[in-house]
Write a protein that holds these residues in place. Structure first.
Motif, short mmCIF file in Angstrom:
data_model
loop_
_atom_site.label_atom_id
_atom_site.label_comp_id
_atom_site.label_asym_id
_atom_site.label_seq_id
_atom_site.Cartn_x
_atom_site.Cartn_y
_atom_site.Cartn_z
N ASP A 175 -3.97 -13.46 7.58
CA ASP A 175 -5.03 -13.64 6.58
C ASP A 175 -5.44 -15.10 6.41
O ASP A 175 -6.34 -15.41 5.64
CB ASP A 175 -4.57 -13.13 5.20
N GLU A 227 -7.93 -14.80 3.16
CA GLU A 227 -8.70 -13.60 2.79
C GLU A 227 -7.97 -12.37 3.31
O GLU A 227 -7.57 -12.33 4.47
CB GLU A 227 -10.10 -13.66 3.38
N HIS A 228 -7.79 -11.41 2.43
CA HIS A 228 -7.26 -10.13 2.91
C HIS A 228 -8.28 -9.04 2.63
O HIS A 228 -9.11 -9.14 1.72
CB HIS A 228 -5.87 -9.81 2.36
N GLU A 229 -8.21 -8.04 3.46
CA GLU A 229 -9.14 -6.92 3.34
C GLU A 229 -8.94 -6.20 2.01
O GLU A 229 -7.91 -6.34 1.35
CB GLU A 229 -8.94 -5.94 4.49
N ARG A 273 -7.87 -3.70 -0.58
CA ARG A 273 -6.67 -2.86 -0.67
C ARG A 273 -6.70 -2.07 -1.97
O ARG A 273 -7.20 -2.54 -2.98
CB ARG A 273 -5.40 -3.71 -0.67
N TYR A 300 0.38 -12.90 -1.92
CA TYR A 300 -0.61 -11.85 -1.65
C TYR A 300 -1.21 -11.93 -0.25
O TYR A 300 -1.98 -11.07 0.13
CB TYR A 300 -1.78 -11.84 -2.65
N PHE A 301 -0.89 -12.98 0.53
CA PHE A 301 -1.50 -13.13 1.84
C PHE A 301 -0.44 -13.09 2.94
O PHE A 301 0.69 -13.51 2.74
CB PHE A 301 -2.28 -14.44 1.93
N LYS A 302 -0.84 -12.60 4.10
CA LYS A 302 0.00 -12.59 5.30
C LYS A 302 -0.52 -13.66 6.26
O LYS A 302 -1.64 -14.17 6.09
CB LYS A 302 -0.04 -11.22 5.97
N LYS A 336 -9.50 -7.21 -3.59
CA LYS A 336 -9.81 -8.05 -2.44
C LYS A 336 -9.71 -9.49 -2.91
O LYS A 336 -10.30 -9.86 -3.92
CB LYS A 336 -11.20 -7.78 -1.89
#
Length: 104
Positions: free
Chosen positions: A41, A56-58, A60, A36-38, A68
């Motif tokens: 992130d 942490e990702h923004e 979505r 789930y993370f890039k 989130k």
């Protein structure tokens, strides 16, 4: 290479949630599920012998609604690891963290 007794709890790591830290006399390494993370992130900070891992990702929108995700964990580096050598990279949804041990 031997497996250390050091085990880290990680929320994305399947049913048991535990990850074994691999270490020998030269280095340590660990692979953490970062599904789930890039790369952008992820932040890994090391101060003295403490490492903070932040994912942490923004917010979505998905077919299930608004999502989130945030993970923030702190771990003590294995004995003898030089904090200046700790590096991380993301590959196939796994966050790999590695550091070299000091030579005495």
């Amino acid at each position: 290479m031997t497996q250390a007794a050091n085990v880290w709890q990680w929320p994305l790591q399947g049913k048991e949630g535990a990850v074994k830290v691999i270490e020998d006399r030269r280095h340590f390494e660990v692979g953490l599920d970062a599904t789930y993370f890039k790369d952008e992130d992820i932040t890994v900070k090391v101060i003295d012998n403490q490492m903070e891992i932040m994912l942490e990702h923004e917010q979505r929108t998905s077919r299930f609604g608004v999502v989130k995700r945030t993970i923030n964990r702190c771990y003590r580096l294995p004995e003898g690891v030089d904090p200046r050598t700790v590096r991380h990279h993301l590959y196939n949804n796994v966050l790999y963290i590695r550091g070299d041990k000091r030579w005495y």
